[in-house]
Design a protein around this motif. Structure first.
Motif, PDB file in Angstrom:
ATOM      1  N   LYS A 287       0.813  -1.225   0.000  1.00  0.00           N
ATOM      2  CA  LYS A 287       0.000   0.000   0.000  1.00  0.00           C
ATOM      3  C   LYS A 287       0.846   1.275   0.000  1.00  0.00           C
ATOM      4  CE  LYS A 287      -3.694  -2.289   2.571  1.00  0.00           C
ATOM      5  NZ  LYS A 287      -4.439  -2.319   3.845  1.00  0.00           N
ATOM      6  N   GLY A 288       2.133   1.125   0.255  1.00  0.00           N
ATOM      7  CA  GLY A 288       3.017   2.282   0.260  1.00  0.00           C
ATOM      8  C   GLY A 288       3.225   2.910   1.618  1.00  0.00           C
ATOM      9  N   ARG A 289       2.406   2.508   2.592  1.00  0.00           N
ATOM     10  CA  ARG A 289       2.546   3.030   3.945  1.00  0.00           C
ATOM     11  C   ARG A 289       1.721   2.188   4.902  1.00  0.00           C
ATOM     12  NH1 ARG A 289      -1.332   8.078   5.150  1.00  0.00           N
ATOM     13  NH2 ARG A 289      -3.260   7.138   4.424  1.00  0.00           N
ATOM     14  N   ALA A 290       2.021   2.341   6.187  1.00  0.00           N
ATOM     15  CA  ALA A 290       1.237   1.676   7.224  1.00  0.00           C
ATOM     16  C   ALA A 290       1.276   2.516   8.489  1.00  0.00           C
ATOM     17  CB  ALA A 290       1.776   0.280   7.519  1.00  0.00           C
ATOM     18  N   VAL A 291       0.165   2.536   9.201  1.00  0.00           N
ATOM     19  CA  VAL A 291       0.119   3.141  10.521  1.00  0.00           C
ATOM     20  C   VAL A 291       0.673   2.105  11.487  1.00  0.00           C
ATOM     21  CG1 VAL A 291      -1.373   3.990  12.369  1.00  0.00           C
ATOM     22  CG2 VAL A 291      -1.869   4.604   9.994  1.00  0.00           C
ATOM     23  N   VAL A 292       1.788   2.435  12.133  1.00  0.00           N
ATOM     24  CA  VAL A 292       2.442   1.465  13.002  1.00  0.00           C
ATOM     25  C   VAL A 292       2.229   1.732  14.488  1.00  0.00           C
ATOM     26  CG1 VAL A 292       4.154   0.823  11.266  1.00  0.00           C
ATOM     27  CG2 VAL A 292       4.657   2.682  12.862  1.00  0.00           C
ATOM     28  N   SER A 293       1.777   2.947  14.829  1.00  0.00           N
ATOM     29  CA  SER A 293       1.438   3.237  16.225  1.00  0.00           C
ATOM     30  C   SER A 293       0.507   4.439  16.270  1.00  0.00           C
ATOM     31  CB  SER A 293       2.696   3.498  17.065  1.00  0.00           C
ATOM     32  OG  SER A 293       3.383   4.647  16.634  1.00  0.00           O
ATOM     33  N   ASN A 294      -0.200   4.583  17.381  1.00  0.00           N
ATOM     34  CA  ASN A 294      -1.068   5.742  17.578  1.00  0.00           C
ATOM     35  C   ASN A 294      -1.085   6.106  19.040  1.00  0.00           C
ATOM     36  OD1 ASN A 294      -3.314   4.365  18.958  1.00  0.00           O
ATOM     37  ND2 ASN A 294      -3.570   3.332  17.011  1.00  0.00           N
ATOM     38  N   GLY A 295      -1.378   7.382  19.295  1.00  0.00           N
ATOM     39  CA  GLY A 295      -1.401   7.857  20.670  1.00  0.00           C
ATOM     40  C   GLY A 295      -1.154   9.336  20.740  1.00  0.00           C
ATOM     41  N   PRO A 296      -0.646   9.810  21.876  1.00  0.00           N
ATOM     42  CA  PRO A 296      -0.388  11.241  22.038  1.00  0.00           C
ATOM     43  C   PRO A 296       0.729  11.718  21.104  1.00  0.00           C
ATOM     44  CG  PRO A 296      -0.063  10.054  24.122  1.00  0.00           C
ATOM     45  CD  PRO A 296      -0.341   9.050  23.079  1.00  0.00           C
ATOM     46  N   LYS A 297       0.673  12.976  20.767  1.00  0.00           N
ATOM     47  CA  LYS A 297       1.636  13.551  19.835  1.00  0.00           C
ATOM     48  C   LYS A 297       3.077  13.311  20.282  1.00  0.00           C
ATOM     49  CE  LYS A 297       2.989  17.883  17.642  1.00  0.00           C
ATOM     50  NZ  LYS A 297       2.784  19.328  17.577  1.00  0.00           N
ATOM     51  N   GLU A 298       3.359  13.509  21.556  1.00  0.00           N
ATOM     52  CA  GLU A 298       4.723  13.363  22.051  1.00  0.00           C
ATOM     53  C   GLU A 298       5.252  11.952  21.824  1.00  0.00           C
ATOM     54  OE1 GLU A 298       2.154  14.623  23.836  1.00  0.00           O
ATOM     55  OE2 GLU A 298       2.720  16.743  23.684  1.00  0.00           O
ATOM     56  N   GLN A 299       4.416  10.937  22.037  1.00  0.00           N
ATOM     57  CA  GLN A 299       4.854   9.554  21.826  1.00  0.00           C
ATOM     58  C   GLN A 299       5.070   9.273  20.343  1.00  0.00           C
ATOM     59  OE1 GLN A 299       5.768   7.176  24.152  1.00  0.00           O
ATOM     60  NE2 GLN A 299       6.547   6.231  22.285  1.00  0.00           N
ATOM     61  N   MET A 300       4.218   9.846  19.488  1.00  0.00           N
ATOM     62  CA  MET A 300       4.370   9.630  18.050  1.00  0.00           C
ATOM     63  C   MET A 300       5.645  10.307  17.533  1.00  0.00           C
ATOM     64  SD  MET A 300       1.931   7.596  17.542  1.00  0.00           S
ATOM     65  CE  MET A 300       2.307   7.127  19.230  1.00  0.00           C
ATOM     66  N   GLU A 301       6.001  11.445  18.124  1.00  0.00           N
ATOM     67  CA  GLU A 301       7.269  12.089  17.778  1.00  0.00           C
ATOM     68  C   GLU A 301       8.438  11.171  18.133  1.00  0.00           C
ATOM     69  OE1 GLU A 301       6.937  15.694  20.050  1.00  0.00           O
ATOM     70  OE2 GLU A 301       6.113  16.820  18.355  1.00  0.00           O
ATOM     71  N   LEU A 302       8.378  10.568  19.329  1.00  0.00           N
ATOM     72  CA  LEU A 302       9.445   9.669  19.767  1.00  0.00           C
ATOM     73  C   LEU A 302       9.528   8.429  18.879  1.00  0.00           C
ATOM     74  CD1 LEU A 302       8.982   9.868  23.649  1.00  0.00           C
ATOM     75  CD2 LEU A 302      10.818  10.893  22.273  1.00  0.00           C
ATOM     76  N   ASP A 303       8.365   7.842  18.555  1.00  0.00           N
ATOM     77  CA  ASP A 303       8.359   6.665  17.675  1.00  0.00           C
ATOM     78  C   ASP A 303       8.936   7.015  16.311  1.00  0.00           C
ATOM     79  OD1 ASP A 303       7.273   5.032  19.621  1.00  0.00           O
ATOM     80  OD2 ASP A 303       5.239   5.072  18.801  1.00  0.00           O
ATOM     81  N   THR A 304       8.548   8.169  15.774  1.00  0.00           N
ATOM     82  CA  THR A 304       9.033   8.590  14.457  1.00  0.00           C
ATOM     83  C   THR A 304      10.548   8.756  14.470  1.00  0.00           C
ATOM     84  OG1 THR A 304       6.940   9.658  13.925  1.00  0.00           O
ATOM     85  CG2 THR A 304       8.872  10.388  12.688  1.00  0.00           C
ATOM     86  N   GLU A 305      11.065   9.431  15.483  1.00  0.00           N
ATOM     87  CA  GLU A 305      12.515   9.617  15.589  1.00  0.00           C
ATOM     88  C   GLU A 305      13.240   8.283  15.718  1.00  0.00           C
ATOM     89  OE1 GLU A 305      13.665  12.428  18.606  1.00  0.00           O
ATOM     90  OE2 GLU A 305      12.236  13.917  17.877  1.00  0.00           O
TER      91      GLU A 305
END
Length: 97
Positions: free
Chosen positions: A64-82
């Motif tokens: 599909k070209g992408r996947a949502v791998v986690s969800n939650g508060p913005k701060e946690q998503m920033e950490l997961d992305t990094e």
């Protein structure tokens, strides 16, 4: 006796309501560099996902070209992305629509 204010009298902070109504997500995007086995390993290692869940997410990225791998508060998503970027994956975060 305890008195409870009617709902219309409660303060409705738009930022608080927005955060509740629109959780944040971390996305991993398909790239021409990383092997599928490596992406699966990253999902298992970073998130602790089972092999089956990690492989399903990896296939979503691949097909599909992408996947949502986690969800939650913005701060946690920033950490997961990094963290995912640290593994060399193409990852971003955004509000879930």
């Amino acid at each position: 006796m305890v008195s409870i204010a009617p709902a219309e009298q409660l303060t409705e902070d738009p930022e608080v309501l927005d955060a509740v109504d629109h959780p944040w997500v971390t996305l991993v995007w398909n790239d021409p560099v990383n092997l599928m086995s490596y992406v699966t390993w990253v999902f298992q290692t970073h998130f602790g996902y089972s092999r089956a869940k990690a492989e399903k997410l990896m296939m979503d990225v691949h097909v599909k070209g992408r996947a949502v791998v986690s969800n939650g508060p913005k701060e946690q998503m920033e950490l997961d992305t990094e963290a995912l970027q640290g593994y060399g994956l193409w990852a971003t975060y955004q509000k879930d629509d």
